[in-house]
Write an enzyme that holds these catalytic residues in place. Structure first.
Site, PDB file in Angstrom:
ATOM      1  CE1 TYR A  44      57.548  39.868 -59.308  1.00 48.58           C
ATOM      2  CE2 TYR A  44      56.032  41.216 -58.018  1.00 48.58           C
ATOM      3  CZ  TYR A  44      57.303  40.980 -58.491  1.00 48.58           C
ATOM      4  OH  TYR A  44      58.325  41.833 -58.154  1.00 48.58           O
ATOM      5  CB  CYS A  75      51.840  44.312 -59.635  1.00 48.89           C
ATOM      6  SG  CYS A  75      51.904  42.512 -59.772  1.00 48.89           S
ATOM      7  CG  ASN A  76      45.446  43.599 -60.938  1.00 53.85           C
ATOM      8  OD1 ASN A  76      44.366  43.942 -60.486  1.00 53.85           O
ATOM      9  ND2 ASN A  76      45.966  44.138 -62.028  1.00 53.85           N
ATOM     10  CB  CYS A 184      46.929  41.121 -65.210  1.00 52.29           C
ATOM     11  SG  CYS A 184      48.717  41.174 -65.514  1.00 52.29           S
TER      12      CYS A 184
END
Length: 260
Positions: A44, A75-76, A184
């Protein structure tokens, strides 16, 4: 209707969010979980904000179809780019994951900390606001180009990853960082290799334990905590090859291929 026995839903751009899932599973052993690895669209971190929001909506809608009572954005990149839009659109509690910059900044003695994260996280408005609020702290930012891609390809421990980590971390060592923030959810799986490069004095921080504690707190606040003692069900789905996700879970769980 009692939703306390409904599952916790989690999603990530791939297998990395399992590092968050493991912390939640350890802290909340009574909870059923559903994990989505959107590996088909990983990473992403190289996508636009609009694309990240659309993918986050897609993942959320699938988890809500499965009756998830709370959604962990494991998800960061998705958190820093889409959590605001997710909370505005859906009537369900969301838990986000942000780089643990503040604890690092609070505890640093050298006044210099490093952060290894995706481009999507480091360029986000949320990250910018966090870093801008720090006074007198030198934050060395490094995009972890290709690290997620290599992890998704099952190349943990590979020479390629070691070479990239040395390239990314050596300038931080030269700048005298005493904390490295992993921004992450894939990166905790790199800790053994990172540890070989960093001096022992540098503390490595990730967000997994804090996210698990926040998940528990929000479940308690909303009377959603599952207090039933039972053998919990943990479902794992990926829209790509199942092999790497299975291996990261030590082949202990069934992983289904699903186009969500």
């Amino acid at each position: 209707m009692d939703k306390s026995t409904a599952p916790i839903g989690l999603f990530d751009s791939g297998i990395g969010g399992t590092s968050i899932w493991k912390e939640i599973h350890n802290l909340l052993p009574n909870e059923d979980t559903i994990y989505l690895a959107d590996s088909k669209n990983a990473p992403y971190g190289q996508k636009s904000k609009e694309e990240i929001i659309e993918l986050s909506f897609k993942n959320t809608e699938y988890l809500l179809e499965q009756n998830s009572k709370i959604i962990v954005v494991a998800c960061n990149t998705a958190t820093t780019n889409a959590i605001k839009e997710l909370r505005a659109k859906y009537d369900v509690p969301f838990i986000g994951i942000e780089p643990a910059i503040k604890p690092a900044a609070f505890n640093t003695k050298t006044k210099t900390i490093g952060i290894l994260a995706t481009k999507g996280t480091l360029s986000s408005e949320l990250f910018y606001k966090t870093v801008s609020s720090l006074e007198g702290i030198n934050v060395i930012e490094q995009v972890g180009y290709n690290l997620v891609k290599l992890i998704e390809e099952g190349k943990l421990g590979s020479p390629e990853i070691k070479e990239l980590l040395e390239e990314y971390l050596n300038p931080m060592i030269e700048a005298n960082i005493d904390h490295l923030v992993l921004g992450c959810s894939h990166y905790p799986y790199l800790v053994p290799q990172i540890r070989e490069i960093l001096p022992e004095s540098v503390k490595i921080i990730d967000s997994g334990e804090a996210v698990a504690k926040q998940t528990k707190a929000i479940l308690e606040k909303n009377n959603l905590l599952n207090t039933n003692s039972h053998k919990n069900k943990n479902a794992f789905y990926t829209n790509a090859d199942t092999t790497v996700l299975k291996s990261i879970l030590n082949n202990e769980y069934e992983v289904l291929n699903k186009d969500f």
